[in-house]
Design a protein around this motif. Structure first.
Motif, PDB file in Angstrom:
ATOM      1  N   LEU A  93      -0.941   3.294  12.801  1.00 17.09           N
ATOM      2  CA  LEU A  93      -1.902   4.129  12.086  1.00 17.09           C
ATOM      3  C   LEU A  93      -3.186   3.352  11.801  1.00 17.09           C
ATOM      4  N   PRO A 118       3.071   2.069  10.272  1.00 16.19           N
ATOM      5  CA  PRO A 118       1.774   1.859   9.616  1.00 16.19           C
ATOM      6  C   PRO A 118       0.806   1.026  10.450  1.00 16.19           C
ATOM      7  N   ALA A 147      -3.698   7.396   0.830  1.00 19.93           N
ATOM      8  CA  ALA A 147      -2.674   6.365   0.770  1.00 19.93           C
ATOM      9  C   ALA A 147      -1.406   6.931   0.136  1.00 19.93           C
ATOM     10  N   LYS A 170       2.480   6.722   8.506  1.00 20.01           N
ATOM     11  CA  LYS A 170       2.294   5.820   7.358  1.00 20.01           C
ATOM     12  C   LYS A 170       3.625   5.206   6.937  1.00 20.01           C
ATOM     13  N   PHE A 174      -7.865   5.843   4.002  1.00 23.08           N
ATOM     14  CA  PHE A 174      -6.832   4.916   3.550  1.00 23.08           C
ATOM     15  C   PHE A 174      -6.635   4.975   2.032  1.00 23.08           C
TER      16      PHE A 174
END
Length: 940
Positions: A740, A737, A766, A733, A762
């Motif tokens: 991912l 990203p 997050a 992340k 997500f």
């Protein structure tokens, strides 16, 4: 094939103190034993060891030819003979007969009893006479409903048991002749009747029928009796004519035949129904379904007498719905629901056991070592008597019933030993002069009659070599010199005790013959299963002991199959699941080292561990056990190593150990990208970022995405139903990203995760500091329309941080003190903090005072599990108090009180619910909740 073990199913023995030599006897219920001799029946109470006590005696019309007891209705039916005529009688309310000279009420079937006679009937034994146009030959009582079926030369007559109500305080049992089944070409010698299923047997033929009710077409059936098709009638007629040509020089025999299902209607036996019930709306109209016809041919090669080739011991055995042993289902209905039905009948040297529900199939064939005289089938065993021994065989009824009851049997979730497994003889017990046997509960009733002139000389028998010293219970038999008879009660030992002996005995096969060990452990497992299915026979507290034995037996079978390298080794998985053992406990039980010191991991254990690690169990193995698992798969299935290391259960594996095994892999035969990603994850765990970057750079991004699709657990784990990102996902992340996002989208397109799972991955991941805002907070905030929209987003972030997992609430409270509780925004933050600190009572007081509309959403979300008691200990009395005080918020308190009462009525028993209600409340207000609380058991 019949396997032979020498176990000890027979326990204590006692003598029935009957006065005359028994001619007929039967038992039933929990404690009733009837013995007929001459023109008298003696009733005994059988309750435990050494407690067979005379209960009462009553006279019969004549010599008893046949006896049958029905637990439903608690009556005794008998066929009696007097002056060469036979009579059918039922003895009702026999327990009230104190002495032999007590008055007895005799009445005809269907006779209406009028009210003035109620006191007389209440305390008297009643004898119900049932006239028949033809002589009764045999009888059978339905074990579930108590209906009586009578076999005559050309017909079967069904008497339905009913209750005749005299007044509100008194009712009597009676019968109604509801159906006549006309049957040609077969004379019943024995019949058996159970929940509409009928089995009848002649000397060499067996016919099984099912009566099916058809209320819709009742009028037609009532006026037009049903007759089965008879395409073979002409052929059979010709055969009968041929039989008339028999002479001293020729014996003409019919061929043996077996017809299953509807084909059995071609047997040449015609069946016609005649309804005789009263014309009311409760009468059921029937038609016949044919299930089985089997005909045997006499074996003339051995020149035996005709008596030596007759069938005997016809029996229908029901097993009722009990609820799955390994699931939460329960049978809530009081009425017994038939789950499966079995039919047994026997020739002198071989017995046959059929399953007859849904489909008709032969389950087991029993070869006896000696000529049998009689047999009885129970849910656990088949007991057979020869002239000088009592034999005990295992049965497969519980295995068949388990598959009827639970559709998940024989999957990776649950298992049961196969129905076609070889039966075995548990014991062949010497017993001189056996003549007859019957069974009820755990009692075997044996009649012996020893004649010194006919007893052969004692000689060494091969069976005597089977006994084991010191553990058998010796059964007393009359000395050879004594002539006479005895009626014995032999109790079978408890299922748990016999189960333990089977397990101990199986240890002798543990190393040498694994299949024999499995067979005996399977017998032990089925013994416990059968006892649990026969719930009506269980003593208080015995079920818990049986359930523990059931789980233990599953563990033993799992151990056996885990050592196998055959097509059945996969059964280790369902048996271990049913045992309740954790993966760590299974690994601790495993045999890691062979006798020669080498290590070998069989397919069964590998299969179990592999599946268990794939199922995302909420169990973390210790570092030691995790290392053993990695070593096992390195030796047995190295291609599975990357997948194994990605399991959440392997979280505690030493990364250096795991990396050393991955480096030993020859990646030419494996997916190199999967090995690379696993190494990258391990390098991250070790803190070696350079190694991590080198591994991630060794393949292009699209190949890395393919690797994540091959093993999604590199990115996410499931714990208690929630998706949790891995350390590798958290690192990507921040560093990659795009990779991912591409990987998660690839997982969704390949159906490895759903859209909602991807969305939550997500959004609940997050940022690990934020949590989902509790739903009652939104109710609290919505009550204030003046909240400044400019800082609403900041407030939501602060609330989400407090709901998240990262912060120590006690440490951040000083920073939140400037927020005033006078505003709804400040109030929400402070109530959230007190809630996280588990100060629920303070929060309840605050919300009741400031925002009563939020109290029920708050309670629904927070007052769970160990905090459930606050519903009635804190919230209920507070609401009652505030309603008494009145005020402008009275309606809000009242609606909250109603919601609270609804919850408390569900949670508490009636007495506890009454105790928490206010003493000065209005009864009419609380009455609906009290009624629901009192009725909720019946509703569930």
């Amino acid at each position: 094939m019949v396997q032979l073990y020498n176990l000890h199913p027979f326990g204590s023995q006692q003598v029935v103190p009957c006065k005359l030599e028994p001619e007929r006897f039967c038992g039933g219920g929990r404690d009733a034993l009837f013995v007929a001799a001459g023109c008298k029946v003696e009733a005994f109470a059988v309750a435990g060891q050494e407690l067979c006590q005379p209960r009462c005696a009553f006279s019969t019309l004549g010599r008893v030819l046949c006896l049958a007891y029905s637990e439903a209705g608690d009556y005794l039916a008998a066929i009696e003979e007097k002056n060469k005529a036979t009579f059918l009688r039922a003895y009702v309310n026999w327990r009230s007969k104190r002495t032999e000279n007590c008055r007895v009420c005799i009445r005809m079937v269907g006779h209406n009893v009028e009210a003035p006679f109620n006191d007389t009937y209440k305390d008297q034994m009643s004898i119900i006479e049932m006239p028949l146009t033809e002589a009764p030959l045999c009888i059978s009582c339905c074990p579930a409903k108590g209906d009586l079926l009578v076999g005559c030369t050309n017909k079967l007559v069904l008497f339905s048991l009913k209750c005749q109500i005299i007044n509100e305080e008194f009712s009597i049992l009676d019968f109604e002749r509801s159906l006549i089944i006309h049957i040609n070409n077969i004379i019943p010698v024995e019949i058996s009747f159970c929940v509409g299923y009928i089995a009848l047997m002649s000397d060499l033929e067996v016919l099984i029928l099912k009566l099916k009710s058809d209320p819709k077409n009742g009028k037609n059936v009532n006026h037009q009796p049903h007759k089965t098709n008879n395409p073979m009638k002409q052929t059979e007629g010709a055969s009968n004519e041929t039989l008339q040509l028999e002479s001293d020089d020729f014996v003409i025999c019919q061929k043996p035949m077996e017809l299953l299902g509807e084909k059995s209607s071609q047997s040449g036996i015609s069946v016609t129904l005649e309804s005789t019930g009263l014309a009311d709306e409760k009468i059921k109209y029937y038609h016949v379904q044919h299930l089985l016809y089997k005909r045997f041919a006499p074996d003339i090669s051995s020149y035996v007498l005709a008596d030596d080739i007759k069938l005997h011991s016809l029996q229908l055995l029901p097993i009722y719905q009990t609820g799955s042993l390994t699931s939460g289902r329960k049978n809530l209905s009081q009425e017994k629901e038939l789950l499966s039905l079995f039919c047994f009948f026997s020739l002198p040297h071989v017995g046959y056991l059929y399953m007859v529900v849904k489909s008709v199939e032969l389950m087991s064939v029993y070869q006896y070592p000696e000529k049998s005289q009689q047999a009885v089938l129970t849910p656990q065993f088949l007991h057979v008597i020869a002239s000088n021994n009592l034999q005990c065989f295992t049965v497969r009824c519980s295995a068949a019933a388990a598959r009827e009851e639970d559709p998940y049997v024989d999957t990776t979730l649950k298992a049961c030993p196969p129905v076609n497994m070889d039966v075995c003889a548990l014991r062949i017990q010497l017993f001189i002069g056996l003549k007859a046997i019957c069974h009820f509960k755990n009692h075997l009733i044996l009649l012996t009659k020893a004649d010194p002139e006919t007893i052969p000389e004692r000689r060494e028998s091969p069976k005597r070599l089977l006994s084991r010293k010191g553990t058998s219970v010796k059964l007393k038999t009359p000395p050879v010199a004594e002539a006479g008879w005895n009626l014995y009660i032999v109790d079978t030992i408890s299922p748990v005790q016999l189960y333990k002996e089977m397990v101990d005995y199986s240890n002798t096969y543990k190393t040498a013959k694994t299949q024999s060990c499995i067979h005996l452990l399977s017998e032990a497992h089925l013994l416990v299963r059968a006892a649990l299915m026969d719930a009506s026979q269980l003593e208080p507290g015995e079920k818990a002991e049986l359930l523990e034995a059931f789980k233990e037996s599953c563990g033993h079978l799992g151990d056996c199959y885990s050592r196998l390298d055959t097509q059945y080794s996969h059964l280790a998985l369902p048996y271990y699941k049913m045992s309740g053992l954790s993966m760590a406990e299974v690994l601790t039980r495993a045999d890691w080292v062979l006798e020669d010191g080498s290590q070998k991991y069989e397919r069964g254990l590998i299969f179990y561990i592999n599946h268990s690690l794939y199922e995302n169990l909420d169990e973390e193995l210790s570092e030691e056990l995790a290392a053993k698992v990695v070593q096992m798969f390195h030796v047995a299935e190295p291609k599975q190593l990357p997948h194994i290391l990605c399991s959440p259960s392997m979280k505690n594996i030493n990364p250096l150990t795991a990396m050393s095994y991955l480096r030993k892999l020859d990646t030419s035969g494996f997916s190199s990208i999967l090995v690379t990603l696993t190494k990258a994850a391990l390098a991250l765990k070790m803190g070696d970022l350079d190694m991590h970057r080198n591994e991630m750079k060794s393949h292009p991004e699209m190949k890395l995405v393919c690797g994540f699709i091959l093993e999604p657990r590199l990115l996410m784990h499931q714990r208690k139903g929630q998706i949790v990102p891995t350390e590798l996902a958290a690192h990507l992340k921040d560093t990659q990203p795009g990779l991912l996002v591409a990987a998660v989208l690839g997982l969704q397109k390949n159906n490895k995760i759903g859209i909602e799972e991807a969305d939550s991955f997500f959004k609940i991941n997050a940022c690990s500091h934020y949590g989902l805002i509790y739903p009652w907070v939104n109710v609290l905030i919505s009550s204030d329309s003046l909240v400044d929209k400019s800082y609403r987003e900041d407030l939501s972030k602060l609330q989400s941080l407090i709901c998240g997992p990262s912060f120590d609430i006690a440490s951040i409270i000083p920073f939140l003190e400037p927020l005033s509780e006078d505003t709804i925004a400040g109030l929400s933050v402070h109530v959230l903090c007190h809630t996280r600190l588990k100060e629920y009572e303070h929060c309840i007081d605050t919300l009741l005072e400031r925002c009563p509309e939020a109290i029920i959403p708050y309670a629904n979300h927070e007052l769970k599990e160990e905090n459930r008691t606050l519903w009635w200990k804190k919230l209920l009395p507070e609401l009652c108090h505030r309603i008494k005080c009145g005020g402008e918020k009275g309606q809000l308190y009242l609606s909250s009180l109603k919601e609270t009462l609804s919850v408390v009525a569900v949670e508490l028993e009636l007495r506890d619910f009454l105790n928490v209600l206010p003493e000065d409340g209005t009864a009419a207000f609380f009455l609906p909740y009290l009624l629901y609380c009192s009725r909720k058991k019946s509703l569930t």
